[in-house]
Design a protein around this motif. Structure first.
Motif, mmCIF file in Angstrom:
data_model
loop_
_atom_site.group_PDB
_atom_site.id
_atom_site.type_symbol
_atom_site.label_atom_id
_atom_site.label_comp_id
_atom_site.label_asym_id
_atom_site.label_seq_id
_atom_site.Cartn_x
_atom_site.Cartn_y
_atom_site.Cartn_z
ATOM 1 N N PHE B 11 0.782 -0.923 0.626
ATOM 2 C CA PHE B 11 -0.018 -0.295 -0.222
ATOM 3 C C PHE B 11 0.691 1.080 -0.183
ATOM 4 O O PHE B 11 0.830 2.204 -1.093
ATOM 5 C CB PHE B 11 -1.215 -0.204 1.496
ATOM 6 C CG PHE B 11 -2.068 -1.260 1.179
ATOM 7 C CD1 PHE B 11 -2.294 -0.858 -0.016
ATOM 8 C CD2 PHE B 11 -2.306 -1.724 2.403
ATOM 9 C CE1 PHE B 11 -3.509 -1.643 -0.104
ATOM 10 C CE2 PHE B 11 -3.361 -2.202 2.043
ATOM 11 C CZ PHE B 11 -4.666 -2.577 1.241
ATOM 12 N N GLU B 15 0.776 4.195 -2.975
ATOM 13 C CA GLU B 15 0.520 5.352 -2.789
ATOM 14 C C GLU B 15 1.519 6.278 -2.932
ATOM 15 O O GLU B 15 1.802 7.194 -3.318
ATOM 16 C CB GLU B 15 0.382 5.830 -1.379
ATOM 17 C CG GLU B 15 0.298 7.192 -1.128
ATOM 18 C CD GLU B 15 -1.471 6.751 -1.463
ATOM 19 O OE1 GLU B 15 -2.449 6.168 -2.315
ATOM 20 O OE2 GLU B 15 -1.693 8.228 -1.058
ATOM 21 N N ARG B 18 1.755 6.575 -6.984
ATOM 22 C CA ARG B 18 0.737 7.451 -6.604
ATOM 23 C C ARG B 18 0.869 8.747 -7.139
ATOM 24 O O ARG B 18 0.250 8.860 -7.920
ATOM 25 C CB ARG B 18 -0.460 7.085 -6.063
ATOM 26 C CG ARG B 18 -1.767 7.807 -5.958
ATOM 27 C CD ARG B 18 -3.118 7.195 -5.494
ATOM 28 N NE ARG B 18 -2.790 8.060 -4.055
ATOM 29 C CZ ARG B 18 -3.431 10.007 -4.317
ATOM 30 N NH1 ARG B 18 -3.750 10.058 -5.042
ATOM 31 N NH2 ARG B 18 -3.401 10.497 -3.463
ATOM 32 N N PRO B 46 -3.751 -0.999 -10.445
ATOM 33 C CA PRO B 46 -4.472 -1.129 -11.288
ATOM 34 C C PRO B 46 -4.663 0.815 -12.286
ATOM 35 O O PRO B 46 -4.929 0.794 -12.400
ATOM 36 C CB PRO B 46 -5.555 -1.994 -11.520
ATOM 37 C CG PRO B 46 -5.724 -2.557 -10.049
ATOM 38 C CD PRO B 46 -4.101 -2.386 -9.185
ATOM 39 N N SER B 47 -4.549 1.442 -10.504
ATOM 40 C CA SER B 47 -5.054 2.559 -10.712
ATOM 41 C C SER B 47 -4.179 3.448 -11.576
ATOM 42 O O SER B 47 -4.416 3.974 -11.913
ATOM 43 C CB SER B 47 -5.700 3.376 -9.490
ATOM 44 O OG SER B 47 -4.678 2.946 -8.624
ATOM 45 N N VAL B 238 -10.535 3.179 6.282
ATOM 46 C CA VAL B 238 -9.894 2.727 5.073
ATOM 47 C C VAL B 238 -8.571 3.206 5.306
ATOM 48 O O VAL B 238 -6.636 2.983 5.700
ATOM 49 C CB VAL B 238 -10.595 2.528 3.925
ATOM 50 C CG1 VAL B 238 -8.515 1.881 2.757
ATOM 51 C CG2 VAL B 238 -11.249 1.186 3.182
ATOM 52 N N ARG B 239 -8.815 4.121 5.110
ATOM 53 C CA ARG B 239 -7.623 5.050 4.983
ATOM 54 C C ARG B 239 -7.942 6.303 6.077
ATOM 55 O O ARG B 239 -9.372 6.939 6.443
ATOM 56 C CB ARG B 239 -7.702 6.140 4.050
ATOM 57 C CG ARG B 239 -6.503 5.844 3.031
ATOM 58 C CD ARG B 239 -6.984 6.374 1.979
ATOM 59 N NE ARG B 239 -5.857 5.891 0.700
ATOM 60 C CZ ARG B 239 -4.622 7.105 0.022
ATOM 61 N NH1 ARG B 239 -4.550 7.843 -0.246
ATOM 62 N NH2 ARG B 239 -4.407 5.920 -1.032
ATOM 63 N N ALA B 292 -6.551 11.786 0.972
ATOM 64 C CA ALA B 292 -5.239 12.100 -0.206
ATOM 65 C C ALA B 292 -4.964 13.133 0.144
ATOM 66 O O ALA B 292 -4.331 13.475 -1.322
ATOM 67 C CB ALA B 292 -6.744 11.767 -1.059
ATOM 68 N N VAL B 350 -15.585 10.764 0.846
ATOM 69 C CA VAL B 350 -15.419 9.093 0.437
ATOM 70 C C VAL B 350 -15.382 8.635 1.482
ATOM 71 O O VAL B 350 -15.581 8.043 2.516
ATOM 72 C CB VAL B 350 -14.064 9.442 -0.082
ATOM 73 C CG1 VAL B 350 -12.468 9.040 1.034
ATOM 74 C CG2 VAL B 350 -13.533 8.539 -1.115
ATOM 75 N N LYS C 288 -13.745 0.503 -7.368
ATOM 76 C CA LYS C 288 -12.267 0.802 -6.175
ATOM 77 C C LYS C 288 -11.061 1.513 -7.241
ATOM 78 O O LYS C 288 -9.906 2.032 -6.505
ATOM 79 C CB LYS C 288 -12.411 -0.680 -6.097
ATOM 80 C CG LYS C 288 -11.060 -0.796 -5.474
ATOM 81 C CD LYS C 288 -12.056 -0.690 -3.262
ATOM 82 C CE LYS C 288 -10.833 -1.198 -2.521
ATOM 83 N NZ LYS C 288 -11.330 -0.333 -1.368
ATOM 84 N N PHE C 289 -10.805 1.569 -8.722
ATOM 85 C CA PHE C 289 -9.459 2.024 -8.973
ATOM 86 C C PHE C 289 -9.730 3.348 -9.564
ATOM 87 O O PHE C 289 -9.116 3.664 -10.566
ATOM 88 C CB PHE C 289 -9.185 0.536 -10.084
ATOM 89 C CG PHE C 289 -8.867 -0.374 -8.766
ATOM 90 C CD1 PHE C 289 -9.268 -2.047 -9.291
ATOM 91 C CD2 PHE C 289 -7.439 -1.181 -7.915
ATOM 92 C CE1 PHE C 289 -9.980 -2.269 -8.602
ATOM 93 C CE2 PHE C 289 -7.578 -2.102 -7.266
ATOM 94 C CZ PHE C 289 -7.905 -3.072 -7.262
ATOM 95 N N PRO C 346 -6.321 8.148 -10.000
ATOM 96 C CA PRO C 346 -6.890 7.466 -8.563
ATOM 97 C C PRO C 346 -5.968 7.242 -7.729
ATOM 98 O O PRO C 346 -5.463 6.900 -7.370
ATOM 99 C CB PRO C 346 -7.995 6.742 -9.162
ATOM 100 C CG PRO C 346 -7.578 5.933 -11.303
ATOM 101 C CD PRO C 346 -6.186 7.081 -10.477
ATOM 102 N N VAL C 347 -7.862 7.597 -6.031
ATOM 103 C CA VAL C 347 -6.864 7.057 -4.854
ATOM 104 C C VAL C 347 -7.513 5.728 -4.692
ATOM 105 O O VAL C 347 -8.262 5.647 -4.342
ATOM 106 C CB VAL C 347 -7.471 7.847 -3.929
ATOM 107 C CG1 VAL C 347 -7.318 8.139 -2.690
ATOM 108 C CG2 VAL C 347 -7.250 9.923 -4.107
ATOM 109 N N THR C 348 -6.990 4.539 -4.117
ATOM 110 C CA THR C 348 -6.505 3.463 -4.249
ATOM 111 C C THR C 348 -5.559 2.982 -2.716
ATOM 112 O O THR C 348 -4.356 3.222 -2.913
ATOM 113 C CB THR C 348 -6.049 2.434 -5.294
ATOM 114 O OG1 THR C 348 -6.632 3.284 -6.789
ATOM 115 C CG2 THR C 348 -7.272 0.993 -5.044
ATOM 116 N N PRO C 349 -5.959 2.190 -1.990
ATOM 117 C CA PRO C 349 -7.304 1.842 -2.103
ATOM 118 C C PRO C 349 -7.959 2.943 -0.683
ATOM 119 O O PRO C 349 -7.033 3.348 0.078
ATOM 120 C CB PRO C 349 -7.024 0.881 -0.145
ATOM 121 C CG PRO C 349 -5.612 0.687 0.431
ATOM 122 C CD PRO C 349 -4.930 2.088 -0.949
ATOM 123 N N VAL C 350 -9.694 3.532 -1.117
ATOM 124 C CA VAL C 350 -9.668 4.147 -0.044
ATOM 125 C C VAL C 350 -10.966 3.708 0.591
ATOM 126 O O VAL C 350 -11.810 2.508 -0.356
ATOM 127 C CB VAL C 350 -10.133 5.587 -0.829
ATOM 128 C CG1 VAL C 350 -10.866 5.753 -1.778
ATOM 129 C CG2 VAL C 350 -9.944 6.537 0.003
#
Lengths: 57, 350, 350
Positions: B11, B15, B18, B46-47, B238-239, B292, B350, C288-289, C346-350
């Motif tokens: 994770f 991030e 990301r 995948p994001s 989750v966050r 985020a 979110v 999710k993504f 995209p913000v993952t995971p969230v």
């Protein structure tokens, strides 16, 4: 734009030029509300009665 | 600026990528992961599809130091110190997201992590990666150790109070709440959705390893020995982190004075926002409004009857609590504006 | 470019402001909200604290047209048409996020929304705000009507199939799943957390108003009358849409041919990603993504036994489903690169 200092948190509260005596202004930092007092073209503030919202959890 | 990321399949690594793929001053030249060698990054994350075409490569120290100006190390605690030590000898700049170089005193590694630090001489060379605490040292550091997510969140709420010596330093209770992404990407019974969903699960109520960092950094602010009593809870998010820091005031202090304390300390900090609203419905910090983003929202309330101050702080455990701080440290080390690649509005709701 | 936002106190208005305050080519000069006049924007949208200092002003058409080059209208369906009509006469550019100008045929407003359109002559002047369908028209439009969130998500999955006439157009089932932010910010028994949490709640299983838009836009692609059977479900998510579009193939078609159909259609689209992965664990589109990004992920699978194609698409209902599309339309209308102010991972995971 004129400014007054919040009595609650000392932040600067902007006072639009067309503000009038008795108008309510809110402090952008701490959300406290005040009533405007106009003397000459100087502004000062005094606490205002505002019902705070509450979650009522 | 070319950067590499070691251990990018979890994770925090995800991030970090990301943020890096849209950072205007940085190019990701290498991404390594022991388990995912040869795999496309976007098939694990995948994001990130359409943002990155790299595949994971194996750990090769020559290639890394050759192709990168700075390297992020994002491997589990205990596994990072050897990699960091080898990289350090090559003279390359390192930002380590593990706990392996956060504490200054070698004995603390036995006390808080239960293992002997294999490179005690390195501890003096690493800087605790919270610019709001150590900005000048980070500027010239070769090795920066990013903070623990709950530690940095709690520290930012307590700093003004400790530095101005208004607290009884024996009874500081840090009650924190954190989302599931804080437990890392590994699968396990504790993180199985069916058993993790909807819990309010206290874990390690005493001796949680973040306590070591909090005490260390607070002691630097106020040469008295500070004791912190921390209990974290895994909650149904989750966050996000909320730390509720209960402390007892040594002397009377008004709300106005507290506002001044906090504003003098954080007025110029771009990632700290003071949240305390008398009349609105959003009165105090809440992770709901920082997700985020790299913000840590800080607020307080006074319980006169018990001469207690409740200092609250909210952050995104993957951002200010990990990857966001890593990028902020990169910006400080490289002399970029601190908001570069981090100027994100929080995503709400979110 | 100066913009104004009318009706910015809800989720969609808040998301619009969230994107506008970091859009490099735009300045928010006015924000109106009937209920919140005089209130600071950041006290209604706390996540925007430090990004915007404006207060909500009352609706004043002269001030708006004087101070703004373009205006977003984000008020409830049925309330928007008067405002848009008055603004339109002033010659100012308008992006309307309500449903009031999406349908071309006045009779459809009675059929799908249950009210007579007061300005039927305006319908020809508005362009349906999906650049992947109407990019050229949007470039020169004065009025753009942003799509319904589930409609645009479903349309993007179906477009290649309808345009290439491979489907039986009588039996298209659109089974959609959407998060709670899709219901708008108004409080009510349906949105009370205790009753909304954990549901899979079918609502309006027949005659859902987005059906009108989907049929309208698909008919333009394939002069046959297309019938769409849509059933939405409120699910345990805050943001996100997945539409599962079940359709029956008129003739045999291979996966390879389908890949070509979709790639020819969307290869150059920056906000459409084709998701279909034979062996990874992330095989098909999943909200999710895409959260907090403007992507619509599209994928498909073939059920040979039933000669059925399952076309799936995932989006963030507040982004590609609303505010993200609004900004994309702004970029097209103003001639900016379409990803300006929208280049978000995209913000993952969230």
């Amino acid at each position: 734009m004129a400014k007054v200092n919040c009595k609650e948190c000392d932040a600067e509260i902007p006072v639009p030029d067309d503000s009038m005596q008795g108008e309510i202004v809110t402090c952008p930092d701490c959300g406290e509300s005040f009533e405007l007092v106009k003397s000459g073209n100087e502004f000062s503030i005094k606490p205002a009665q505002v019902v705070g919202e509450d979650w009522g959890q | 600026m070319k950067v590499g990321v070691i251990g990018a399949s979890g994770f925090v690594g995800g991030e970090l990528l990301r943020l890096l793929v849209t950072h205007p001053k940085v190019e990701v030249s290498m991404v390594t992961s022991r388990q995912k060698v040869g795999e496309y990054v976007h098939r694990i994350h995948p994001s990130l599809k359409s943002f990155i075409n790299l595949t994971f490569s194996d750990f090769d120290i020559d290639k890394l130091t050759d192709k990168c100006d700075l390297i992020f190390v994002s491997v589990p605690h205990g596994k990072s110190n050897k990699i960091v030590n080898d990289l350090f000898k090559r003279g390359i700049k390192i930002i380590d997201l593990s706990a392996d170089f956060r504490l200054k005193n070698p004995d603390d590694y036995v006390k808080w992590y239960g293992w002997e630090h294999p490179y005690p001489d390195m501890l003096a060379k690493s800087v605790y990666g919270v610019p709001e605490f150590h900005r000048e040292e980070i500027k010239n550091a070769q090795l920066v150790a990013c903070p623990g997510c709950m530690a940095v969140t709690s520290l930012l709420a307590l700093k003004p109070l400790i530095q101005n010596d208004v607290l009884d330093t024996e009874h500081i209770v840090v009650d924190s709440k954190i989302g599931s992404s804080g437990a890392g990407g590994q699968a396990g019974s504790a993180t199985h959705h069916a058993m993790r969903y909807g819990v309010i699960r206290p874990y390690k109520p005493a001796k949680h390893r973040h306590t070591g960092e909090i005490e260390q950094e607070l002691n630097l602010l106020n040469n008295k020995k500070i004791h912190v009593s921390m209990t974290p809870h895994a909650v149904n998010m989750v966050r996000g982190i909320l730390t509720t820091n209960h402390a007892f005031l040594k002397k009377e202090i008004s709300e106005l004075e507290l506002w001044k304390l906090y504003r003098n300390m954080y007025g110029k900090e771009v990632f700290i926002r003071l949240i305390r609203d008398k009349n609105g419905i959003y009165k105090f910090p809440d992770p709901k409004f920082v997700i985020a983003s790299n913000f840590c929202d800080v607020g307080f309330d006074i319980d006169e009857d018990n001469k207690r101050i409740v200092a609250m702080s909210a952050s995104d455990n993957l951002m200010k609590g990990a990857a966001g701080s890593a990028i902020q440290n990169l910006n400080v080390m490289a002399g970029f504006d601190e908001m570069t690649g981090l100027r994100f509005t929080p995503v709400t709701p979110v």
